[in-house]
Write a protein that holds these residues in place. Structure first.
Motif, PDB file in Angstrom:
ATOM      1  N   ASP A  42     -19.302 -33.733  10.222  1.00 32.23           N
ATOM      2  CA  ASP A  42     -18.933 -32.663  11.166  1.00 32.23           C
ATOM      3  C   ASP A  42     -18.206 -33.202  12.396  1.00 32.23           C
ATOM      4  O   ASP A  42     -17.226 -32.613  12.865  1.00 32.23           O
ATOM      5  CB  ASP A  42     -20.178 -31.925  11.705  1.00 32.23           C
ATOM      6  CG  ASP A  42     -21.037 -31.328  10.620  1.00 32.23           C
ATOM      7  OD1 ASP A  42     -20.747 -31.565   9.436  1.00 32.23           O
ATOM      8  OD2 ASP A  42     -22.013 -30.641  10.969  1.00 32.23           O
TER       9      ASP A  42
ATOM     10  N   LYS B 170     -14.523 -33.881  11.925  1.00 36.95           N
ATOM     11  CA  LYS B 170     -13.691 -32.660  11.921  1.00 36.95           C
ATOM     12  C   LYS B 170     -13.521 -32.116  13.346  1.00 36.95           C
ATOM     13  O   LYS B 170     -12.434 -31.706  13.746  1.00 36.95           O
ATOM     14  CB  LYS B 170     -14.319 -31.595  11.017  1.00 36.95           C
ATOM     15  CG  LYS B 170     -14.125 -31.900   9.537  1.00 36.95           C
ATOM     16  CD  LYS B 170     -14.946 -30.971   8.663  1.00 36.95           C
ATOM     17  CE  LYS B 170     -15.940 -31.753   7.826  1.00 36.95           C
ATOM     18  NZ  LYS B 170     -17.075 -30.983   7.344  1.00 36.95           N
TER      19      LYS B 170
ATOM     20  N   ASN C 248     -21.248 -35.646   2.034  1.00 31.40           N
ATOM     21  CA  ASN C 248     -20.211 -34.615   1.875  1.00 31.40           C
ATOM     22  C   ASN C 248     -19.397 -34.948   0.617  1.00 31.40           C
ATOM     23  O   ASN C 248     -18.367 -35.601   0.672  1.00 31.40           O
ATOM     24  CB  ASN C 248     -19.314 -34.592   3.119  1.00 31.40           C
ATOM     25  CG  ASN C 248     -18.316 -33.451   3.097  1.00 31.40           C
ATOM     26  OD1 ASN C 248     -17.961 -32.943   2.027  1.00 31.40           O
ATOM     27  ND2 ASN C 248     -17.863 -33.051   4.261  1.00 31.40           N
TER      28      ASN C 248
ATOM     29  N   TYR D 101     -20.224 -39.343   6.557  1.00 30.85           N
ATOM     30  CA  TYR D 101     -19.963 -38.230   5.650  1.00 30.85           C
ATOM     31  C   TYR D 101     -20.406 -38.549   4.217  1.00 30.85           C
ATOM     32  O   TYR D 101     -19.877 -38.007   3.254  1.00 30.85           O
ATOM     33  CB  TYR D 101     -18.476 -37.831   5.692  1.00 30.85           C
ATOM     34  CG  TYR D 101     -17.497 -38.997   5.626  1.00 30.85           C
ATOM     35  CD1 TYR D 101     -17.186 -39.712   6.782  1.00 30.85           C
ATOM     36  CD2 TYR D 101     -16.902 -39.385   4.432  1.00 30.85           C
ATOM     37  CE1 TYR D 101     -16.306 -40.794   6.741  1.00 30.85           C
ATOM     38  CE2 TYR D 101     -16.016 -40.458   4.382  1.00 30.85           C
ATOM     39  CZ  TYR D 101     -15.724 -41.155   5.541  1.00 30.85           C
ATOM     40  OH  TYR D 101     -14.871 -42.219   5.494  1.00 30.85           O
TER      41      TYR D 101
ATOM     42  N   LEU E 162     -15.624 -34.049   0.456  1.00 35.90           N
ATOM     43  CA  LEU E 162     -14.747 -34.949   1.208  1.00 35.90           C
ATOM     44  C   LEU E 162     -14.614 -36.292   0.493  1.00 35.90           C
ATOM     45  O   LEU E 162     -13.519 -36.864   0.397  1.00 35.90           O
ATOM     46  CB  LEU E 162     -15.298 -35.138   2.635  1.00 35.90           C
ATOM     47  CG  LEU E 162     -14.513 -36.048   3.577  1.00 35.90           C
ATOM     48  CD1 LEU E 162     -13.061 -35.634   3.686  1.00 35.90           C
ATOM     49  CD2 LEU E 162     -15.158 -36.058   4.967  1.00 35.90           C
TER      50      LEU E 162
ATOM     51  N   GLU F 113     -11.143 -34.367  15.242  1.00 33.27           N
ATOM     52  CA  GLU F 113      -9.759 -34.193  14.787  1.00 33.27           C
ATOM     53  C   GLU F 113      -9.158 -32.923  15.390  1.00 33.27           C
ATOM     54  O   GLU F 113      -7.971 -32.889  15.742  1.00 33.27           O
ATOM     55  CB  GLU F 113      -9.699 -34.137  13.260  1.00 33.27           C
ATOM     56  CG  GLU F 113      -9.757 -35.529  12.629  1.00 33.27           C
ATOM     57  CD  GLU F 113      -9.694 -35.525  11.114  1.00 33.27           C
ATOM     58  OE1 GLU F 113      -9.121 -36.460  10.553  1.00 33.27           O
ATOM     59  OE2 GLU F 113     -10.222 -34.577  10.490  1.00 33.27           O
ATOM     60  N   ALA F 114      -9.991 -31.888  15.531  1.00 29.86           N
ATOM     61  CA  ALA F 114      -9.503 -30.631  16.100  1.00 29.86           C
ATOM     62  C   ALA F 114      -9.044 -30.814  17.550  1.00 29.86           C
ATOM     63  O   ALA F 114      -8.250 -30.031  18.061  1.00 29.86           O
ATOM     64  CB  ALA F 114     -10.595 -29.564  16.025  1.00 29.86           C
TER      65      ALA F 114
END
Ligand code: ADP
Length: 449
Positions: free
Chosen positions: A221, A224, A196, A193, A199, A227-228
């Motif tokens: 990406d 994320k 980013n 990241y 972040l 983590e979802a």
């Protein structure tokens, strides 16, 4: 594009392409989705080489090394915070990763050294050129030869699941059409990241405003998406700032320039650190200078041994002087001081003893062959050590340490291996060792379904 594959690989950097090749080798029908317009990712930008120990190329060149020493030095570089299971697996499989690449026509037989390592274990292409493009070209060639479909401009938005098991992905094709593609296993190889900035500012407010050497697709990406699904992360605030970045173009100047003999000098024309200390320590030393920048100074010998310097020249980064005095004038440092610095350094090289800063590596050759050169550098964001938590089977783990069925990850997207400071040359090793493992383990998983 089909509706269903055995394995979906997200990201066509080094880890993703390696995983795809190994999945195919193990009887799978894989597909790779890459969100950018071309394959390569940050891998394409990597310069130094690939660290590995007990390799046939080291043996051929009578370089004594051991997996234990590689382990010990990486752990020390990471300030004893590395995931030791991952690290042990990494060093023990580093030599076979070099052999695997060699068997694919990607031979890394030229050895150099990076900061924090005591022996030559950084493997690079025969002609001393940067490892990244060579590696990416070689992997793309193999992916094509194996007829593995690789879709670019294919931005994966979500990993789908049913009853806790991965079932595929939702991918946006060419910014237009979203499709759901099924697979029993998904390998996340989306990189870090480091591009980013939002972040980074969140996890490390102190790094706001620094340039980044990362390609723009490195936006975290995969983290994320994982983590979802209940996957957990480690070390998210561990971000590597690289000491030697050309600021105007955010371009990394590889460690090999120092590894092959270059030194760092301040605006006073003086050395100020062991140039081959770990990246965090060299960065701290530069930041202590009032100007917070420095010059890498080297001679024609270094230039002939580091092919990437030609590229730096083409990009307009390299300042030249036919003599040390002429170079001093060009970079506006006191000429007698620069001369004295080089004289002292050349003595240190001759005696193999750097009384000033205790440098012990990158001292095979002195800096005495004109013309002389300098590149102006300062620190920049380079690599994200943090990421998702995996085990040595590259299975993605939940907060309570359970693997998420069908979900694998490898490459910069994972955290823990490098602890709080990555050693130069270890990320290329990382993507090949764990990319390979992800391909094998995903195939095993799919076969068991
Ligand atoms: P590594 O080799 O460590 O996995 P790289 O940065 O070389 O890291 O490769 C990661 C690749 O994944 C990059 O090319 C990046 O553009 C790509 N990528 C990142 N996010 C996505 C996404 N959501 N969908 C598809 N590809 C992605």
């Amino acid at each position: 594009l089909k509706d269903k594959y055995d394995v979906i690989i997200i990201g066509a950097g080094g880890a993703g392409m390696t995983a795809a090749l190994e999945a195919k080798e193990n009887g799978m029908n894989p597909v790779i989705f890459e969100k950018m317009a071309a394959a390569g990712g940050n891998t394409n930008k990597s310069s130094s080489g690939m660290n590995a120990s007990e390799t046939k190329f080291q043996q051929e060149q009578n370089i004594e090394d051991s997996n234990d020493l590689f382990y010990k030095e990486t752990l020390k570089g990471g300030k004893n915070t590395n995931d030791t299971d991952l690290l042990r697996y990494f060093v023990d499989h580093s030599a076979s990763a070099i052999d695997w690449l060699d068997s694919k026509g990607i031979s890394l037989n030229n050895l150099t050294i990076t900061g924090g390592m005591s022996v030559k274990r950084t493997h690079r292409p025969e002609d001393g050129s940067a490892v990244g493009q060579f590696l990416v070209n070689g992997l793309v060639r193999n992916v094509q030869e194996q007829d593995i479909p690789l879709f670019v401009n294919a931005d994966v938005k979500e990993i789908t699941e049913k009853d806790g098991k991965v079932t595929g992905v939702k991918v946006l094709l060419n910014g237009e059409e979203e499709k759901t593609i099924e697979a029993s296993a998904v390998i996340v190889a989306t990189g870090g990241y480091g591009a980013n900035m939002e972040l980074i500012a969140e996890v490390r407010p102190d790094l706001k405003g620094l340039v980044t050497t990362n390609q723009e697709g490195s936006t975290g990406d995969g983290i994320k998406m994982i983590e979802a699904l209940g996957g957990t992360t480690v070390d998210m605030d561990q971000i590597q700032v690289h000491p030697t970045v050309q600021q105007e173009q955010s371009y990394l100047i590889g460690e090999a320039v120092r590894g092959e003999g270059g030194i760092l000098v301040s605006s006073e024309g003086k050395r100020f650190t062991n140039e081959l200390d770990t990246r965090d320590n060299v960065t701290a030393a530069i930041n202590k200078l009032p100007e917070k920048s420095a010059y890498i100074v080297f001679d024609s010998g270094v230039k002939s041994r580091v092919k990437a310097i030609q590229q730096y020249e083409e990009m307009g980064f390299v300042i030249q002087g036919d003599s040390i005095e002429a170079l001093a004038k060009e970079i506006n440092v006191p000429a007698d001081q620069l001369q004295a610095t080089l004289d002292t350094w050349n003595e240190a090289v001759k005696n193999k003893e750097d009384a000033e800063f205790g440098r012990t590596t990158g001292m095979d050759n002195d800096l005495s062959t004109g013309p002389f050169y300098a590149i102006k550098i300062a620190p920049g964001i380079h690599y994200t050590m943090g990421g998702v938590k995996i085990n040595t089977n590259t299975e993605v783990l939940t907060t309570d340490g359970q693997p998420i069925p069908g979900l694998f990850a490898a490459g910069e997207v994972i955290g823990g291996l490098h602890g709080s400071n990555r050693i130069g040359g270890n990320s290329v090793g990382d993507i090949i060792v764990f990319g390979y493992q992800a391909g094998v383990k995903a195939a095993e998983y799919v076969k068991a379904q």
